[in-house]
Design an enzyme around this catalytic site. Structure first.
Site, PDB file in Angstrom:
ATOM      1  N   CYS A 299       0.842  -1.103  -0.047  1.00 32.06           N
ATOM      2  CA  CYS A 299       0.337  -0.404   0.095  1.00 32.06           C
ATOM      3  C   CYS A 299       1.207   1.042  -0.058  1.00 32.06           C
ATOM      4  O   CYS A 299       0.553   2.480  -0.535  1.00 32.06           O
ATOM      5  CB  CYS A 299      -1.068  -0.224   1.417  1.00 32.06           C
ATOM      6  SG  CYS A 299      -0.447   0.160   2.981  1.00 32.06           S
ATOM      7  N   HIS A 347      -2.413   1.034   6.992  1.00 31.02           N
ATOM      8  CA  HIS A 347      -2.738   1.191   5.175  1.00 31.02           C
ATOM      9  C   HIS A 347      -3.158   2.757   4.465  1.00 31.02           C
ATOM     10  O   HIS A 347      -3.047   3.689   5.384  1.00 31.02           O
ATOM     11  CB  HIS A 347      -4.186   0.348   5.213  1.00 31.02           C
ATOM     12  CG  HIS A 347      -4.286   0.022   3.403  1.00 31.02           C
ATOM     13  ND1 HIS A 347      -3.863  -0.866   2.886  1.00 31.02           N
ATOM     14  CD2 HIS A 347      -5.441   0.431   2.800  1.00 31.02           C
ATOM     15  CE1 HIS A 347      -4.593  -0.697   2.065  1.00 31.02           C
ATOM     16  NE2 HIS A 347      -5.496  -0.219   1.999  1.00 31.02           N
ATOM     17  N   HIS A 359      -5.431   1.538  -4.028  1.00 33.37           N
ATOM     18  CA  HIS A 359      -5.019   1.246  -2.994  1.00 33.37           C
ATOM     19  C   HIS A 359      -4.815  -0.517  -3.389  1.00 33.37           C
ATOM     20  O   HIS A 359      -5.101  -1.000  -4.467  1.00 33.37           O
ATOM     21  CB  HIS A 359      -5.411   1.090  -1.972  1.00 33.37           C
ATOM     22  CG  HIS A 359      -6.678   0.151  -1.797  1.00 33.37           C
ATOM     23  ND1 HIS A 359      -6.984  -0.601  -0.483  1.00 33.37           N
ATOM     24  CD2 HIS A 359      -7.749  -0.240  -2.485  1.00 33.37           C
ATOM     25  CE1 HIS A 359      -8.256  -1.095  -0.860  1.00 33.37           C
ATOM     26  NE2 HIS A 359      -8.696  -1.255  -1.905  1.00 33.37           N
TER      27      HIS A 359
END
Length: 387
Positions: A299, A347, A359
């Site tokens: 990420c 994240h 993402h």
């Protein structure tokens, strides 16, 4: 008169029938076994909901460990470069020290050949501390200018070499600590992912189908939330423009009302567009923990690469990226902004607009575009506009 007949066991009536005592015991045992069987679950496996929660938690923990791995990897790389530089410096200074020692040795040999009673420079080389020797014996008063220069150089090189050797030793210790942290984080990620894969592999085809249905329902709810956010943002943007037009009309009359006003964050609008375009071009590439492209990403690796393509350098980890700009509310999010998730900030995604982001989700998934509410509204930690 009392009866002399031998009394019989009356037994127990079951369903209106009198039964012998032995039969009664047998029936009681059967009944108890039946009750036990009914009370105990036929399958001690966790429910599908429990498996889903456990797997999600494992992926989240693996994501957090991945960011720790990224941080340890970056620290290890920097420390290794620092140690290499120190060791090179130590080697160069050691060579200079040897050269200075050789020159002093040549003076000692010459002194001996001329018949001097005490080869003072040779004695100097045997001393633990040349400077201590000078202080105690006042050797410097009896050396020529060239010899004094050589001695000064030797003392300086010895001191600097010892200092750099100590720095190199400390640097190697720090490097070892960083490498151990890297190994620990890597092991944690691998264990979490292995456990998640094992849980999923034990599901039946029917359970996997039900799990997919649960996930689909979550996505539908996330899409609904995204639509609500898009509607809210559109209303706020329309109100903002209306207020700007009213202000322009009051300030300069209707003649300037046709000029287009800048949008919020327009100073980095072009860079944000470039970052977003890069991220969208990566859609379909696999998530791989610790990866920074070009074939795969995690990420924070994706967001870092996207903004790098726009000429902006972001830190490697989510923990540092969250501080690399200005925090704004979710309703003020603009394309290119970074959306962070969970209390441990493990994240991140790149905001697209209309409540969506690009993402790299998790192991086994691919870079994709989806709602920022993919794991619920409460999972959103903050939105940051890179500086």
């Amino acid at each position: 008169m009392a009866s002399h007949r031998k009394s019989r066991s009356t037994g127990t009536r079951v369903a209106g029938i009198r039964t012998p005592a032995l039969a009664t015991a047998a029936l009681t045992s059967v009944a108890l076994l039946s009750q036990t069987a009914n009370a105990a679950p036929s399958d001690d496996r966790p429910s599908l909901e429990e498996v889903e929660k456990k797997v999600d938690d494992l992926y989240r923990q693996a994501g957090s460990a991945t960011e720790k791995y990224n941080a340890a990897k970056e620290k290890t790389s920097k420390q290794r470069k620092k140690v290499d530089t120190l060791l090179d410096d130590v080697a160069k200074r050691t060579q200079k020290l040897n050269d200075a020692r050789t020159e002093l040795g040549s003076f000692a040999s010459a002194q001996y050949r001329t018949g001097a009673s005490v080869p003072e420079t040779a004695t100097l080389l045997l001393a633990d501390s040349p400077q201590d020797y000078f202080d105690q014996n006042q050797l410097m008063n009896r050396l020529t200018g060239r010899q004094k220069t050589a001695v000064d150089d030797y003392v300086t090189q010895q001191s600097e070499t010892m200092k750099k050797r100590q720095e190199a030793t400390e640097g190697l210790d720090t490097l070892t600590d960083s490498q151990n942290d890297l190994k620990t984080a890597k092991s944690t990620v691998q264990k979490k992912l292995a456990t998640a894969r094992e849980l999923l592999s034990e599901l039946t085809a029917e359970e996997k189908a039900r799990l997919a249905a649960i996930e689909k329902k979550k996505q539908e709810e996330a899409a609904r939330k995204a639509a609500e956010l898009a509607k809210q943002q559109a209303a706020e943007e329309a109100e903002r423009k209306q207020q700007e037009e009213a202000a322009q009309q009051q300030g300069s009359g209707s003649s300037s009302g046709s000029s287009e006003s800048p949008t919020p964050g327009s100073s980095n609008g072009t860079q944000a567009q470039k970052a977003l375009a890069f991220a969208q071009a990566q859609i379909g590439k696999p998530y791989v923990w610790g990866a920074t492209g070009p074939g795969s990403y995690d990420c924070s690796g994706l967001t870092q690469a996207a903004w790098k393509a726009a000429g902006v350098t972001l830190p490697r980890t989510t923990y540092d990226q969250v501080n690399a700009g200005t925090t704004v509310s979710v309703s003020q999010a603009q394309p290119g902004d970074l959306v962070f998730f969970y209390d441990d900030i493990s994240h991140v995604g790149l905001y697209v607009g209309d409540g969506k982001m690009v993402h790299a989700p998790k192991p086994g998934a691919y870079v994709r575009e989806e709602s920022i509410f993919y794991d619920g509204e409460s999972s959103i930690y903050s939105v940051v506009r890179p500086a």
